[in-house]
Each structure stands twice: as structure tokens, then as C-alpha cells.
Design a protein around this motif. Structure first.
Motif, PDB file in Angstrom:
ATOM      1  N   LEU A 382       0.840  -1.208   0.000  1.00  0.00           N
ATOM      2  CA  LEU A 382       0.000   0.000   0.000  1.00  0.00           C
ATOM      3  C   LEU A 382       0.872   1.255   0.000  1.00  0.00           C
ATOM      4  O   LEU A 382       0.603   2.217  -0.722  1.00  0.00           O
ATOM      5  N   LEU A 383       1.936   1.235   0.787  1.00  0.00           N
ATOM      6  CA  LEU A 383       2.863   2.372   0.844  1.00  0.00           C
ATOM      7  C   LEU A 383       3.526   2.597  -0.513  1.00  0.00           C
ATOM      8  O   LEU A 383       3.626   3.723  -0.990  1.00  0.00           O
ATOM      9  N   ALA A 384       3.951   1.480  -1.143  1.00  0.00           N
ATOM     10  CA  ALA A 384       4.623   1.595  -2.451  1.00  0.00           C
ATOM     11  C   ALA A 384       3.664   2.110  -3.523  1.00  0.00           C
ATOM     12  O   ALA A 384       4.092   2.760  -4.482  1.00  0.00           O
ATOM     13  N   LYS A 390       7.654   8.395  -2.509  1.00  0.00           N
ATOM     14  CA  LYS A 390       8.777   8.603  -3.431  1.00  0.00           C
ATOM     15  C   LYS A 390       9.352   7.237  -3.795  1.00  0.00           C
ATOM     16  O   LYS A 390       9.406   6.338  -2.962  1.00  0.00           O
ATOM     17  N   ALA A 391       9.794   7.087  -5.038  1.00  0.00           N
ATOM     18  CA  ALA A 391      10.390   5.811  -5.452  1.00  0.00           C
ATOM     19  C   ALA A 391      11.750   5.659  -4.792  1.00  0.00           C
ATOM     20  O   ALA A 391      12.627   6.497  -4.949  1.00  0.00           O
ATOM     21  N   LYS A 392      11.899   4.590  -4.005  1.00  0.00           N
ATOM     22  CA  LYS A 392      13.178   4.343  -3.334  1.00  0.00           C
ATOM     23  C   LYS A 392      13.786   3.064  -3.886  1.00  0.00           C
ATOM     24  O   LYS A 392      13.079   2.147  -4.279  1.00  0.00           O
ATOM     25  N   LYS A 469      -0.655   9.791   5.513  1.00  0.00           N
ATOM     26  CA  LYS A 469       0.301  10.142   4.445  1.00  0.00           C
ATOM     27  C   LYS A 469      -0.396  10.064   3.084  1.00  0.00           C
ATOM     28  O   LYS A 469      -0.196  10.907   2.218  1.00  0.00           O
ATOM     29  N   PHE A 470      -1.238   9.054   2.926  1.00  0.00           N
ATOM     30  CA  PHE A 470      -1.995   8.883   1.675  1.00  0.00           C
ATOM     31  C   PHE A 470      -2.896  10.096   1.426  1.00  0.00           C
ATOM     32  O   PHE A 470      -2.996  10.579   0.298  1.00  0.00           O
ATOM     33  N   PHE A 471      -3.554  10.578   2.487  1.00  0.00           N
ATOM     34  CA  PHE A 471      -4.477  11.711   2.322  1.00  0.00           C
ATOM     35  C   PHE A 471      -3.766  13.060   2.258  1.00  0.00           C
ATOM     36  O   PHE A 471      -4.397  14.061   1.949  1.00  0.00           O
ATOM     37  N   ASN A 472      -2.475  13.064   2.560  1.00  0.00           N
ATOM     38  CA  ASN A 472      -1.729  14.330   2.525  1.00  0.00           C
ATOM     39  C   ASN A 472      -1.291  14.646   1.092  1.00  0.00           C
ATOM     40  O   ASN A 472      -0.117  14.715   0.774  1.00  0.00           O
ATOM     41  N   GLN A 473      -2.278  14.766   0.223  1.00  0.00           N
ATOM     42  CA  GLN A 473      -2.052  15.094  -1.191  1.00  0.00           C
ATOM     43  C   GLN A 473      -3.240  15.939  -1.630  1.00  0.00           C
ATOM     44  O   GLN A 473      -4.170  16.159  -0.852  1.00  0.00           O
ATOM     45  N   ASN A 474      -3.220  16.376  -2.872  1.00  0.00           N
ATOM     46  CA  ASN A 474      -4.396  17.083  -3.400  1.00  0.00           C
ATOM     47  C   ASN A 474      -5.459  16.030  -3.687  1.00  0.00           C
ATOM     48  O   ASN A 474      -5.451  15.382  -4.725  1.00  0.00           O
ATOM     49  N   ILE A 475      -6.356  15.837  -2.724  1.00  0.00           N
ATOM     50  CA  ILE A 475      -7.287  14.706  -2.784  1.00  0.00           C
ATOM     51  C   ILE A 475      -8.301  14.876  -3.913  1.00  0.00           C
ATOM     52  O   ILE A 475      -8.753  13.893  -4.500  1.00  0.00           O
TER      53      ILE A 475
END
Length: 691
Positions: A382-384, A390-392, A469-475
Motif C-alpha cells: 500500500l505504501l509503495a 517517493k520511489a526508493k 500520508k496517503f491523504f496528505n495530497q491534493n485529494i
């Protein structure tokens, strides 16, 4: 203006339409393989998974070619599960019987003494540990979701199962059908963004300029729209509350269900709803706490958990207790926790518990030995897949089953792959969010400590900050994303001739108001967050510590009633910890919470005068819960390691000696040799043996 924008015409359901669910199974990169799939389906073929696995582990870059055979198998399985699961009104009786048989077999421990879902969970952990990086994870997760949905049942089935279970336990029926209530709600006007506020101020400036020329223009404006001028002044006074929920007013009555909204845009904002949508609830614990504080105040002593004795208390307190008892609600979870206490208190007299082998119970028993690893693996993926990640280099590669063998060489190919990759991630988020929510809901109904075990491991694996973290974007951008190319969607691309793709047609996307799967995922994640934090002070404080309020407030921009409800619930539980200034600056958010979220009669959510949990209690709370969960699992499932004092002992000499023991063939063949070696050739010291 923004306040007149229509509600998103979204109906939350277990799944999207059948065609959409089939199309999401395939990536656009897989298009050329459809002919091969047909050939495989028509002819018998043998599988080299082990060979594919060993070569994939050694390869530096994995592509679509590494998972060819697995993808064909998973595609066929998914198509079967998704098609059989679909119910139609005109289904014949024999087809309904076949569907029930299929569901029962899919949920039974037929393969390797485990349900099919456990094998898929095993694939997820193998993929995350790096042992099988070629596994086509999107397909595995979609099949896992549909398998859980098919075997355990969807949200409406859950509702009827809950009603049935309450009846069996002798509890009164649910106060209302929550699905119907939520579907009848209307969204609040979305909050104003900074650009909206600037635009309003500019309009106001132009109007004021005109008013200097002709005063009656301003009078006419105020008569036509009395709210707007007040709202903008209030916005400036209230510390620029970016959560302006226009036209929201406090209702007068508590217990009436909200009537259908008026649709006319001019009158809509002036409509006062007749009552609140939910009947208020009170827990037994709330009544006990209220009586305890009343007795210590008026009489000077307490009576423990006695909720009937009201001697010495003034008349208004009697009335309060009566009102609280009228709205008392006992949940299935409370009854199950109480029964568990009884089992632990009297293990000998309690007798053997009869555990009904419903599909949820079978699945829990299969998940139990490795449940923490399964939760960690799902959250890693889910995190990926989250758009904010960010791509790590060290993170897992979830794109192995979408990247072609040869990377794109033209701009058009790159654009197509870009859409495909984004869509791929969105589908993964959709599948994981749906699986987690379904499991939490079914386990909670089956037994509260099964739910708590899964929930606690999600919390330990940092699920709360991950969802934030998922919701901390332009939803709004995420919900209106156009990561689809309809002409390439399955089955359209097989049935119709493929038109020539151009950059313009790729950029256009579809004409939908929003992306169904992304709105579905957002609601699922909000519901999971609510389930993890409800009645848990330690986890509510995590919402406060991770500064979730501004993140959640931004999510209110989505004008969809169900999503707004779950956001407001999460804001409600933490308002008392956010301080007086926050509440003062966010009065319109507070008004929306009052109007849309269920009330607990004793809950001081809006003021926070009586903070009933202190920071030093939080760790103890989580530890006590963990101890209860471990005792439950040990009592029910860990027969070998449970307390030997409580295990039944056969002390009848006749029955012990009369037991028939089946010995293996090789033992019988070598019996003479065993006697010679173990009995006759060994000297026995009878004195020592007797001592």
C-alpha cells in the motif's frame, strides 16, 4: 460559485460495475497477450513457476515476461470468481445453488487444509520478502479481494448477519439501517480554497465600487443573497477557516431522521433539516460513569456498577438517568467481551465453547499463525502504491507486472505506459483497502478479539500514519484523476477494432465527473482509520500527534456525503484535544460534525472540559488489550500450549490400557528388532524405577 457545484453522483458499493472490475484485471501492456490467453484456455498446458522464480530472483530488472504462466492462471481464476459472484434478479434456482456451493468450496480448507485465500496471502508475503519478486501482485491482490468478498459476503450481507446475530444474543434490533441513512445524506458545501476566497474578495470589491455609484445595487445584492456577505466577514474573523461549510445550521430535534433534501439550488442553502440523521446512543459504561460522578457529588460515596439505585439523588438526575437508559445501546462486541471474561473466570465450569465454523472463523484460523506478517506485507505494498510515496531503491517493486520487456521508444508509448503505471497503482490501493476493510468488519462481527488482533497489528505496522500520508495530497486531483484509456479496456479492446491512438486521445481520458475506484479507495481507507481509532484514546492521540486535522479538513473538499461523514467522524474524536482556539476558528466544521455525526449523549466532544484519558494511561490501555487478545487466542486456538491444569485428563486405567493405537507398517515389520534393542538388551534398575 464553488458552493453551487453538484454533489458527486457516486454510489458506494462492494464493487464497481462488472465490466469495470474485469477491465482493471488487465494492464494495457498485456493487450497483445489476449490471443495467447485464448490459446491457453482452449488447449491444455503445463506450468515452470519454480524455474520462473529462480530466474527472477537473479535478474536485476523484472518485466511482464517473468510472470506469463502465473498471470494466465490468475486471470482465469479471477474471471471465474468475479463472474460466479455476480447475482442477477432472474437467476434460476439451480444457478443460485451452484453459486452457494462455489462460495462454500472457495472458503473451505480444501487445499493443503487451508482456504484458498490463505494461499494468496502466502503469495503476498513471499513477494514482499523478495523470495518471489516476479509474482503479478496486482492480480494476486484483486483475486484475494474478490475471494474474501465472495466467501465472507459484502456490506449488505454484513448488515443482515449483524441483525441476525443481535437477535440470537437477545439484543434489541439496530436503531436504523446505517447504509440507508448514509445514502440519504447530502454533502455539505465544500470548503473554500485560497483561490475561491481571493475571487470572492475581488467580486466584493467590484460590487462595492458599483455601490458607490448606485447605493440600491448593494441593497438588492444583500436582499438576494444575505449569507454571502456575512460568510466572507466571518471567514476573516475566524482565522480564515478554510473549511467554510455554507448554509449549515443547528437542527432543533435529535431523534428524527433527516428528510430528503430539497434539490433547488436557490432554496437549498436556506433549508433547515428537520432533525438529525442518527438516533443517539449511550453505552452501559457511560451510565455507570454518570452515576458515579453524581453519587460522589451529591451523596459522597459510590456504588460501583449499580445503575438502578437512585436514592438521595435530585430529581433532574433521575430524569437524566431515564433519558440515558432510553438510548442505551449494547453492541455485539460488548457481549462477546463479557462472555470471554466469563470463560476465563471459570474455565472448568464454563464447559467447551461451541465455535460455529462460519467462513470468517475458518479464515481467521488460517490467518492466525502468520497474521502479523500478512498485515505488514499488505501495508508495504500500500505504501509503495500510494501517490505520495517517493520511489526508493530499497522499496519493493510493484511494477514488475506492468513494465514491458522493451521499454518505450516513442513519446506516445511513454504516455501510454505512464497512464498504465498510475492506473496499476490505483487498482492495487483499491484492492488492499477493500480487503482490509472487509476483514476488519467480518472479524468484528465474528468475535471482537479477532478484530482487535488484526487491528492491533495494523497499528503496530504504522497503518495510521500511512493512511494520513496517503491523504496528505491534493485529494480532489486524486479523485478526479483520468488514468484510463477506455478503448484499451478489456473486453472493449478484444471485441472492437482498435483505433489509432494519439497524444490528444490519451490526454483526454474519460468524461466522468470522478474516478470511481479512487473515491471507493478513499472511503475505504477513512473507514479503516475510523475502525482502528474508535474508543481507543491512545490511537486517537496518534491522530492528534500526526497533525491529522488539517489533512482531514482538506479531504472535506470532496463533495460526497459518505466520504465527508467518515472525515467528520475522525475530526470529532479529536476536537477536544485540539484546543479552544482550533474549535473557535473552525466553527463551521463543528457545525457539520453536530449535524452529520451520531451523538453520544454523555460525550463532551465539542468542549473537552473533562478529558477522561491522560497520556500516561495510553500504553497501559494498549498492553491490557494485547493481554486480552493473547488470552483469547490461547484459550480458543492454542490447545497444545494452554494451561495443563485445565486440560481434561483420562485417569481410568481400563480406558487407557484399552485404547487401540495404530502403529505404522515399518514399525510392525521391525518390532522384533525394536524389542531386542530397546527392551531385552537394556538392563533395568527396578529400585531406581520404583523410587
Amino acid at each position: 460559485g464553488y458552493s453551487e457545484s453538484p454533489d458527486l453522483e457516486f454510489e458506494y458499493a462492494d464493487t464497481d460495475k462488472w465490466a469495470a472490475e474485469l477491465s482493471e484485471l488487465y494492464s494495457y501492456t498485456e493487450g497483445p497477450e489476449f490471443l495467447m490467453n485464448r490459446k491457453c484456455f482452449e488447449e491444455d498446458f503445463r506450468i515452470h513457476n519454480s524455474a520462473a522464480c529462480s530466474s527472477a530472483v537473479r535478474k536485476p530488472a523484472i518485466s511482464l515476461a517473468d510472470s506469463t504462466d502465473l498471470r494466465v492462471l490468475l486471470n482465469i481464476m479471477y474471471l471465474i470468481v468475479e463472474t460466479v459472484h455476480q447475482e442477477c434478479e432472474g437467476d434460476k434456482a439451480e444457478w443460485r445453488t451452484m453459486r452457494q456451493t462455489f462460495r462454500a468450496e472457495l472458503g473451505s480448507p480444501l487445499y493443503n487444509n487451508e482456504p484458498f485465500a490463505i494461499m494468496l496471502f502466502g503469495m503476498v508475503t513471499k513477494f514482499c520478502s523478495g523470495h518471489a519478486p516476479h509474482f503479478p501482485m496486482k492480480k494476486v491482490l484483486l483475486l484475494l479481494w474478490k475471494t474474501v468478498l465472495c466467501t465472507l459476503g459484502g456490506f449488505e450481507e454484513l448488515q443482515s448477519m449483524k441483525a441476525e446475530k443481535r437477535s440470537i444474543l437477545g439484543l434489541p434490533p439496530l436503531p436504523e439501517d446505517s447504509i440507508k441513512v448514509i445514502r440519504s445524506m447530502r454533502a455539505a458545501s465544500p470548503p473554500a480554497s485560497a483561490s475561491d476566497l481571493i475571487e470572492q474578495q475581488q467580486k466584493r470589491g467590484r460590487r462595492e465600487h458599483k455601490a458607490l455609484i448606485k447605493q440600491d445595487n448593494l441593497d438588492a445584492f444583500n436582499e438576494r443573497d444575505p449569507y454571502k456577505a456575512d460568510d466572507s466577514r466571518e471567514e476573516e474573523e475566524e482565522n480564515d477557516d478554510d473549511n467554510s461549510l455554507e448554509g449549515e445550521t443547528f437542527p432543533l430535534e435529535r431523534d428524527e431522521v433527516m428528510p430528503p433534501p430539497l434539490q433547488h439550488p436557490q432554496t437549498d442553502r436556506l433549508t433547515c433539516p428537520k432533525g438529525l440523521p442518527w438516533a443517539p446512543k449511550v453505552r452501559e459504561k457511560d451510565i455507570e460513569m454518570f452515576l458515579e460522578s453524581s453519587r460522589s457529588k451529591f451523596i459522597g460515596y459510590t456504588l460501583g456498577s449499580d445503575t438502578n439505585t437512585v436514592v438521595g439523588l435530585p430529581r433532574p438526575i433521575h430524569e437524566s438517568i431515564k433519558t440515558l437508559k432510553q438510548h442505551k445501546y449494547t453492541s455485539i462486541a460488548e457481549v462477546q467481551a463479557q462472555m470471554e471474561e466469563e470463560y476465563l473466570r471459570s474455565p472448568l465450569s464454563g464447559g467447551e465453547e461451541e465455535v460455529e465454523q462460519v467462513p470468517a472463523e475458518t479464515l481467521y484460523q488460517g490467518l492466525l499463525p502468520s497474521l502479523p506478517q500478512y498485515m505488514i506485507a499488505l501495508l508495504k505494498i500500500l505504501l509503495a502504491a500510494a501517490p505520495t510515496s517517493k520511489a526508493k531503491t530499497d522499496s519493493i517493486n510493484i511494477l514488475a507486472d506492468v513494465l514491458p520487456e522493451e521499454m518505450p521508444t516513442t513519446v506516445l508509448q511513454s504516455m501510454k505506459l505512464g497512464v498504465d503505471v498510475n492506473r496499476h497503482k490505483e487498482v492495487i490501493v483499491k484492492a488492499i483497502s477493500a480487503v482490509l476493510l472487509l476483514l476488519l468488519k467480518h472479524f468484528k462481527l465474528n468475535h471482537v478479539y479477532q478484530f482487535e488482533y488484526m487491528a492491533q497489528h495494523l497499528v503496530f505496522a504504522n497503518c495510521i500514519p500511512l493512511i494520513l500520508k496517503f491523504f496528505n495530497q491534493n485529494i480532489m486531483s486524486y479523485i478526479t484523476a483520468k488514468n484510463s484509456i477506455s478503448v484499451l479496456d478489456y473486453p472493449h479492446c478484444v471485441v472492437h477494432e482498435l483505433p489509432e491512438l494519439t497524444a490528444e486521445s490519451l490526454e483526454a481520458g474519460d468524461s466522468n465527473q470522478f474516478c470511481w475506484r479512487n473515491l471507493f479507495s478513499c472511503i475505504n481507507l477513512l473507514r479503516i482509520l475510523n475502525k482502528l481509532t474508535k474508543w481507543k484514546h491512545s490511537r486517537t492521540m496518534m491522530l492528534v500527534v500526526f497533525k491529522s486535522a488539517p489533512i482531514l479538513k482538506r479531504a472535506l473538499k470532496v463533495k460526497q456525503a459518505m466520504m465527508q461523514l467518515y472525515v467528520l467522524k475522525l475530526l470529532k474524536v479529536q476536537t477536544k484535544y485540539l484546543g479552544r482556539q482550533w474549535r473557535k476558528s473552525n466553527m463551521k466544521t463543528m457545525s457539520a460534525i453536530y449535524q452529520k455525526v451520531r451523538h453520544r449523549l454523555n460525550d463532551d466532544w465539542a468542549y473537552g472540559n473533562d478529558l477522561d484519558a491522560r497520556p500516561w494511561d495510553f500504553q497501559a490501555e494498549e498492553c491490557a488489550l494485547r493481554a486480552n487478545i493473547e488470552r483469547f487466542n490461547a484459550r480458543r486456538y492454542d490447545r497444545a500450549h494452554s494451561n495443563p491444569d485445565f486440560l481434561p485428563v483420562d485417569n481410568c486405567l481400563q480406558s487407557v490400557l484399552g485404547q487401540r493405537v495404530d502403529l505404522p507398517e515399518d514399525f510392525q515389520m521391525n518390532y522384533d528388532l525394536w524389542l531386542e534393542r530397546e527392551v531385552f538388551s537394556k538392563p533395568i534398575s527396578w529400585e531406581e524405577l520404583l523410587q
